[in-house]
Design an enzyme around this catalytic site. Structure first.
Site, PDB file in Angstrom:
ATOM      1  N   ARG A  49       0.847  -1.191   0.000  1.00  6.64           N
ATOM      2  CA  ARG A  49       0.000   0.000   0.000  1.00  6.64           C
ATOM      3  C   ARG A  49       0.881   1.240   0.000  1.00  6.64           C
ATOM      4  NH1 ARG A  49      -4.266  -1.769   4.795  1.00  6.64           N
ATOM      5  NH2 ARG A  49      -5.069  -3.670   3.780  1.00  6.64           N
ATOM      6  N   ASP A  51       2.020   5.005  -0.238  1.00  7.08           N
ATOM      7  CA  ASP A  51       1.340   6.215   0.214  1.00  7.08           C
ATOM      8  C   ASP A  51       1.158   7.212  -0.923  1.00  7.08           C
ATOM      9  OD1 ASP A  51       1.132   5.300   2.828  1.00  7.08           O
ATOM     10  OD2 ASP A  51       3.024   6.213   3.455  1.00  7.08           O
ATOM     11  N   TYR A 108      12.822  -0.888  -1.586  1.00  6.75           N
ATOM     12  CA  TYR A 108      12.538   0.505  -1.923  1.00  6.75           C
ATOM     13  C   TYR A 108      13.839   1.245  -2.197  1.00  6.75           C
ATOM     14  CZ  TYR A 108       7.639   0.370  -0.306  1.00  6.75           C
ATOM     15  OH  TYR A 108       6.308   0.110  -0.161  1.00  6.75           O
ATOM     16  N   ARG A 194      10.468   6.758   4.692  1.00  5.89           N
ATOM     17  CA  ARG A 194      10.651   8.208   4.651  1.00  5.89           C
ATOM     18  C   ARG A 194      11.127   8.755   5.998  1.00  5.89           C
ATOM     19  NH1 ARG A 194       4.893   9.751   2.663  1.00  5.89           N
ATOM     20  NH2 ARG A 194       5.638  11.891   2.989  1.00  5.89           N
TER      21      ARG A 194
END
Length: 241
Positions: A49, A51, A108, A194
């Site tokens: 999911r 963002d 990522y 992040r």
């Protein structure tokens, strides 16, 4: 029968992957395209999911349908999808294979540009400091592999059963003005990457030490960690099954 979709998307115009009321999501666009092709309501299940504003150079999703697919399904889907969502492959899998729960790891990348570049505005966090100590940032990043509880870097109001993640890679690499953070884990918490990047940049700027970074992890308190860096620099890049 169950089918997997391999796709990528530019997240700039979407409120993340997951369907939400009154906003546009990637999942909503894909649901509509698949349902249109097969003339029945189909809901796809994504591998994760992402963002709002986060990109994916590789995403997988699955859907179930009681028929054998014929023709060039990726081409048909792409003809219905907006240009910032691209399907590369659609293939049959075992009925037990699950796009989300079957994933063994996710990777990522977070992209930082040291300076200004108008052509990378939508795909990197541009900062003007040339004084980042990359070696210190990598020393601190190695500490992540020593821990499993990452509540410190999780969005505060989130419904999860555990804050545990098994991180197997966390490293910064620099090529000229481009600085990229690579991280791989079995799962990620909301906003986790992040927040980690923002805290590691604080290490690189000398605002906190390597030992401070360790204490921040152990505190399990989001307010002790650094800022949540902009979503536009974050890419989901690889999912392994």
């Amino acid at each position: 029968m169950r089918y997997f979709i391999e796709l990528s998307y530019n997240g700039k115009n979407y409120h993340g992957w997951q369907i939400q009321p009154d906003v546009i999501s990637v999942q909503e666009k894909l649901n509509k395209a698949v349902s249109t092709i097969f003339q029945e309501k189909i809901e796809v299940v994504g591998a994760g999911r992402t963002d709002t504003g986060v990109h994916a150079s590789q995403m997988f999703a699955h859907f179930d349908i009681d028929k054998t697919l014929k023709g060039d399904i990726p081409h048909k889907l792409n003809s219905l999808l907006p240009m910032d969502i691209v399907v590369y492959n659609v293939f049959e899998v075992d009925d037990e294979q699950h796009a989300r729960f079957g994933a063994l790891s996710r990777s990522y990348e977070y992209k930082v540009w040291l300076g200004r570049n108008p052509f990378l505005l939508d795909f990197s966090w541009q900062i003007h400091s040339q004084d980042l100590n990359i070696d210190l940032m990598n020393e601190a990043a190695k500490l992540l592999l020593e821990y499993t509880d990452f509540q410190t870097f999780s969005k505060v109001k989130t419904d999860v059963y555990t804050y545990n993640c098994d991180i197997t890679e966390a490293v910064w690499k620099q090529n000229g003005k481009e600085l990229v953070f690579y991280i791989t884990a079995n799962r990620f918490l909301r906003n986790m990457v992040r927040a980690i990047v923002g805290t590691l940049v604080d290490v690189g700027l000398g605002k906190i030490s390597k030992e401070d970074f360790r204490k921040i992890i152990e505190s399990k308190n989001r307010s002790n960690a650094g800022l949540s860096v902009p979503a536009k620099g974050l890419f989901l890049t690889n999912i392994k099954y």
